[in-house]
Design a protein around this motif. Structure first.
Motif, short mmCIF file in Angstrom:
data_model
loop_
_atom_site.label_atom_id
_atom_site.label_comp_id
_atom_site.label_asym_id
_atom_site.label_seq_id
_atom_site.Cartn_x
_atom_site.Cartn_y
_atom_site.Cartn_z
N ARG A 113 0.86 -1.17 0.00
CA ARG A 113 0.00 0.00 0.00
C ARG A 113 0.90 1.22 0.00
NH1 ARG A 113 -3.21 -0.96 5.33
NH2 ARG A 113 -1.50 -2.43 5.70
N VAL A 114 0.71 2.12 -0.94
CA VAL A 114 1.58 3.26 -1.05
C VAL A 114 0.79 4.55 -1.19
CG1 VAL A 114 1.81 2.98 -3.55
CG2 VAL A 114 3.55 4.26 -2.31
N TYR A 115 1.26 5.59 -0.52
CA TYR A 115 0.72 6.93 -0.73
C TYR A 115 1.82 7.76 -1.35
CZ TYR A 115 -0.42 11.77 -0.04
OH TYR A 115 -0.62 13.11 -0.27
N GLU A 116 1.51 8.42 -2.47
CA GLU A 116 2.51 9.20 -3.18
C GLU A 116 2.00 10.61 -3.46
OE1 GLU A 116 5.42 10.67 -4.12
OE2 GLU A 116 5.93 8.52 -4.17
N HIS A 216 -5.26 16.53 4.82
CA HIS A 216 -5.51 15.09 4.95
C HIS A 216 -4.34 14.44 5.67
CE1 HIS A 216 -2.62 14.44 1.71
NE2 HIS A 216 -3.25 15.38 1.03
N PRO A 217 -4.46 13.18 6.10
CA PRO A 217 -3.40 12.52 6.87
C PRO A 217 -2.10 12.30 6.11
CG PRO A 217 -5.50 11.40 7.19
CD PRO A 217 -5.69 12.36 6.05
N GLY A 218 -2.09 12.53 4.78
CA GLY A 218 -0.87 12.29 4.02
C GLY A 218 -0.01 13.51 3.83
N VAL A 219 -0.35 14.62 4.49
CA VAL A 219 0.40 15.86 4.26
C VAL A 219 1.85 15.75 4.74
CG1 VAL A 219 -1.63 17.35 4.29
CG2 VAL A 219 -0.44 16.83 6.44
N ASN A 220 2.14 14.77 5.56
CA ASN A 220 3.52 14.63 6.07
C ASN A 220 4.43 13.92 5.08
OD1 ASN A 220 3.05 15.90 8.54
ND2 ASN A 220 2.25 14.03 9.44
N GLY A 221 3.90 13.40 3.98
CA GLY A 221 4.77 12.84 2.96
C GLY A 221 4.48 11.40 2.58
N GLN A 222 5.28 10.93 1.62
CA GLN A 222 5.14 9.60 1.05
C GLN A 222 5.44 8.51 2.07
OE1 GLN A 222 7.84 7.40 0.56
NE2 GLN A 222 6.96 5.90 -0.84
N TYR A 223 4.73 7.39 1.97
CA TYR A 223 5.10 6.20 2.73
C TYR A 223 4.48 4.98 2.09
CZ TYR A 223 0.51 6.11 5.19
OH TYR A 223 -0.82 6.06 5.51
N ALA A 224 5.00 3.82 2.46
CA ALA A 224 4.50 2.56 1.91
C ALA A 224 4.35 1.55 3.05
CB ALA A 224 5.44 2.02 0.85
N TYR A 256 -0.50 2.86 13.44
CA TYR A 256 -0.69 4.28 13.14
C TYR A 256 -0.77 4.52 11.64
CZ TYR A 256 0.40 9.23 12.54
OH TYR A 256 0.37 10.54 12.13
N TYR A 257 0.21 4.03 10.90
CA TYR A 257 0.25 4.29 9.46
C TYR A 257 -0.86 3.54 8.72
CZ TYR A 257 4.48 7.06 9.66
OH TYR A 257 5.39 8.06 9.91
N SER A 258 -1.23 2.38 9.21
CA SER A 258 -2.33 1.64 8.58
C SER A 258 -3.64 2.39 8.74
CB SER A 258 -2.44 0.24 9.19
OG SER A 258 -1.28 -0.53 8.92
N VAL A 259 -3.88 2.95 9.93
CA VAL A 259 -5.10 3.72 10.17
C VAL A 259 -5.10 4.98 9.30
CG1 VAL A 259 -6.35 5.11 11.86
CG2 VAL A 259 -5.51 2.85 12.49
N MET A 260 -3.94 5.65 9.21
CA MET A 260 -3.85 6.85 8.38
C MET A 260 -4.14 6.51 6.91
SD MET A 260 -3.35 9.41 10.33
CE MET A 260 -4.42 8.49 11.45
N TYR A 261 -3.71 5.33 6.49
CA TYR A 261 -3.96 4.94 5.10
C TYR A 261 -5.45 4.73 4.85
CZ TYR A 261 -2.64 3.28 0.51
OH TYR A 261 -2.48 3.18 -0.85
#
Length: 287
Positions: A113-116, A216-224, A256-261
């Protein structure tokens, strides 16, 4: 160990076993480092699979932990030998150690799962987009290095298109990624069409996070988020950095990151809406 498990994952599993042995003895990494006259960072890198583990390392650690089971020691030492073999990506000398670690984990992952928020995810990039992106991001590299990096990217993409063992890929991509002009309008039009093509794969879910979503929760940057087929392998969170990368595996970090996703997925356009959105952007680029 199964012969088809790549060296990076072997090293990671061995590190997890060594950490378990240390924790079973209620010892800290600092205490172990003092006993072996090495740095605490070395112990941490061994346990995190970020450093090659030699059979001698295993022998010394088992000695500190008082392991008397010869079969266990032999098994761990064999894992160490196997972990020192090289995966296909080691043929590309210009790759950084951190990138090599990531490729090894991605190669063995069952789902990703990736946010870009900045660029098209590497697993979706066309050769032309990848070439323009690498040239712009790394202005000091040679043409040969750019071509080599593009080849690595294309090789990684084979997991997405593999009929027998496809990577389950879920990507949330910020609208800014579609609007950032990389390589010119023709390159972007081709890239948008590739995104549409990828979005139709049964193992791929692609969502666009529009500007209208606001904060949104992704404003802190990319993660996978990488998950693996073996139940003993813990989920890993990958955070890409400019000069070094960060991997998180502690349960509360993964949670934490799973919930943010999940929040990102909820705020993004649906897969169908996202495909229509990408098609519209492709038309704006002349595609």
């Amino acid at each position: 160990m199964a012969g088809n498990v790549n060296p990076t994952v072997r090293r990671r599993r061995l590190g997890q076993e060594l950490r378990r042995l240390r924790e079973d003895r209620n010892m800290t990494a600092e205490e172990v480092a003092d006993r072996l006259l090495v740095s605490q960072s070395k112990i941490s890198r061994l346990e995190n699979g970020r450093r090659s583990i030699s059979p001698r390392d295993v022998r010394d650690l088992c000695g500190v932990y008082g392991v008397e089971d010869k079969r266990l020691i032999d098994s761990l030492m064999q894992m160490a030998r196997e972990s020192r073999q090289q995966g296909w990506w080691h043929a590309f000398a210009e790759l950084s150690t951190s990138y090599s670690v990531y490729i090894g984990l991605e190669t063995d992952a069952s789902s990703l799962r990736v946010y870009e928020p900045q660029v098209i995810p590497g697993l979706f990039q066309t050769p032309a987009y990848a070439e323009a992106l690498i040239a712009g991001a790394l202005p000091e590299v040679t043409d040969e290095e750019i071509d080599s990096r593009v080849q690595v990217r294309l090789r990684r993409q084979q997991r997405v298109w593999d009929d027998k063992n496809p990577l389950r890929l879920w990507a949330v991509v910020d609208e800014a990624v579609l609007r950032r002009l990389v390589g010119g309008t023709s390159v972007m039009a081709e890239q948008m069409n590739r995104l549409v093509e990828c979005s139709r794969l049964p193992n791929v879910t692609l969502q666009i996070l529009p500007f209208s979503a606001g904060a949104h929760p992704g404003v802190n940057g990319q993660y996978a988020v990488l998950e693996f087929p073996e139940a003993t392998d813990s989920t890993a969170i990958y955070l890409e950095g400019g000069t070094s990368d960060l991997y998180l595996e502690k349960p509360h970090d993964v949670q934490y990151y799973s919930v943010m996703y999940e929040h990102l997925r909820a705020q993004a356009l649906s897969p169908e809406q996202s495909r229509a959105f990408i098609i519209k952007v492709a038309e704006e680029y002349g595609g």
